[in-house]
Design a protein around this motif. Structure first.
Motif, mmCIF file in Angstrom:
data_model
loop_
_atom_site.group_PDB
_atom_site.id
_atom_site.type_symbol
_atom_site.label_atom_id
_atom_site.label_comp_id
_atom_site.label_asym_id
_atom_site.label_seq_id
_atom_site.Cartn_x
_atom_site.Cartn_y
_atom_site.Cartn_z
ATOM 1 N N GLN A 178 38.973 40.273 47.997
ATOM 2 C CA GLN A 178 37.679 40.061 47.339
ATOM 3 C C GLN A 178 37.776 40.314 45.834
ATOM 4 N N LEU A 179 38.460 41.382 45.474
ATOM 5 C CA LEU A 179 38.574 41.738 44.061
ATOM 6 C C LEU A 179 39.385 40.703 43.289
ATOM 7 N N ILE A 180 40.501 40.287 43.851
ATOM 8 C CA ILE A 180 41.347 39.314 43.158
ATOM 9 C C ILE A 180 40.640 37.969 43.049
ATOM 10 N N ARG A 181 39.953 37.566 44.082
ATOM 11 C CA ARG A 181 39.196 36.311 44.015
ATOM 12 C C ARG A 181 38.125 36.364 42.925
ATOM 13 N N LEU A 182 37.472 37.526 42.801
ATOM 14 C CA LEU A 182 36.450 37.695 41.769
ATOM 15 C C LEU A 182 37.069 37.550 40.380
ATOM 16 N N LEU A 183 38.153 38.272 40.142
ATOM 17 C CA LEU A 183 38.769 38.269 38.816
ATOM 18 C C LEU A 183 39.407 36.921 38.506
ATOM 19 N N ARG A 184 39.984 36.306 39.499
ATOM 20 C CA ARG A 184 40.658 35.024 39.289
ATOM 21 C C ARG A 184 39.651 33.896 39.037
ATOM 22 N N SER A 185 38.448 34.030 39.619
ATOM 23 C CA SER A 185 37.438 32.979 39.485
ATOM 24 C C SER A 185 36.807 32.940 38.097
#
Length: 348
Positions: free
Chosen positions: A102-109
């Motif tokens: 969830q965190l990586i998807r947030l930052l990557r988006s």
């Protein structure tokens, strides 16, 4: 016997492989789906990623601030999902118990959280630069450099004296990592949005253009700092003076011209200041606003009180209100009362 031995070895290998596979599956499940952010907190964390930040600086910040519990698993998944080479600046809201995925998807988006920018009670360009960038990545100096760039501001149809008119005090939602240029573009869009056809028609009806409305509104605002309900009356008074070619004689313009914003009492010596902002010496409006007029001040000029006043001075009771007059004799009587009260209060 040999056959039995081979069977046992095979069974051991199968069991070992199964245990390893299960262990790896469980480990990978934890990497992807187990909570790893703000494990021991119930408070959100606002992560600021600057434009020049690398993955290492981001990861170190998350670990040092105890946001990410297991940095190894976070880094492993970041590499696997390509985030380490795709860091995006901005302001991100991290909530408790987020998983690595969830965190990586947030930052990557790049799905960052907007900030609210409010600026008011602004006198100078330096004041504006400090207030408008207070919660942003850009520095006051970066913004001020554009405000003072005569070539740059010309593309918005402003000059060094009128550029402050472009900034309409309000609360805006912006991106934390917006560049100074992007901030300028946004403020220009807000300016054009403010100046509706109706407001333009009202400006034309009182014989002013948009920049002149801002300039007069700044004077009206300075004259009514304590009593905003007087703004339409003051606007009507100054418009009366402009119509007959009478100097505005607005004390706040002398304060601006002097550069001493702590000045409590304007004296005759201040009326001799050699400045285009000296409305005692010069007829008409000064070259630009003396502060950043708010929407109520702008609308007060666009919707002035229909009166025949030409004079005003502060009331002698220090209530913050003004004594208005249509004739010089009536005004002189009001002024004498005020000066007597000032002298008695030892305000020189």
């Amino acid at each position: 016997m040999q056959s039995e031995k081979r069977k046992n070895i095979y069974l051991v290998l199968v069991i070992a492989f199964s245990v390893t596979a299960i262990s790896l599956s469980f480990y990978f499940y934890q990497i992807f789906f187990s909570p790893n952010a703000l494990i021991d907190s119930d408070q959100k964390y606002m992560l600021k990623i600057r434009s020049n930040d690398t993955y290492k600086t981001v990861a170190d910040r998350l670990y040092d601030d105890r946001v990410v519990n297991d940095l190894v698993s976070f880094s492993f998944l970041s590499r696997l999902l390509g985030y380490q080479d795709n860091v995006k600046s901005g302001l991100y809201t991290i909530t408790p118990k987020m998983t690595n995925l969830q965190l990586i998807r947030l930052l990557r988006s790049g799905n960052q959280t907007p900030i609210r920018v409010t600026f008011n009670n602004v006198r100078t360009k330096e004041d504006l630069a400090e207030k408008i960038t207070a919660n942003m990545e850009i520095t006051p100096d970066q913004f001020l450099a554009l405000v003072q760039d005569s070539v740059y501001i010309r593309k918005f149809d402003f000059d060094e004296e009128t550029i402050m008119s472009m900034f309409v005090p309000n609360t805006y939602e912006l991106w934390w990592d917006s560049s100074a240029e992007a901030l300028f573009d946004r403020m220009y869009r807000e300016y054009t949005s403010f100046w509706t056809d109706e407001r333009k028609q009202k400006a034309s009806a009182i014989g002013l253009n948009q920049k002149e409305v801002s300039t007069l509104a700044s004077i009206v605002q300075a004259e009514s700092q304590q009593k905003a309900d007087e703004r339409p009356i003051i606007a009507g008074l100054y418009l009366n003076r402009l119509r007959i070619g009478m100097p505005l004689q607005a004390d706040p313009t002398l304060v601006f011209a002097s550069g001493d914003f702590e000045l409590k009492r304007v004296l005759n010596v201040h009326k001799e200041i050699d400045s285009p902002y000296n409305t005692y010496k010069n007829i008409g409006l000064p070259p630009g606003p003396i502060n950043l007029p708010d929407i109520k001040s702008l609308d007060a000029v666009l919707n002035p009180d229909n009166n025949d006043y030409l004079y005003m001075c502060a009331k002698a009771d220090f209530s913050g209100y003004h004594a208005f007059a249509s004739s010089l004799s009536e005004h002189n009587a009001n002024a004498r009362r005020l000066h007597a009260a000032l002298n008695k209060a030892k305000i020189f």
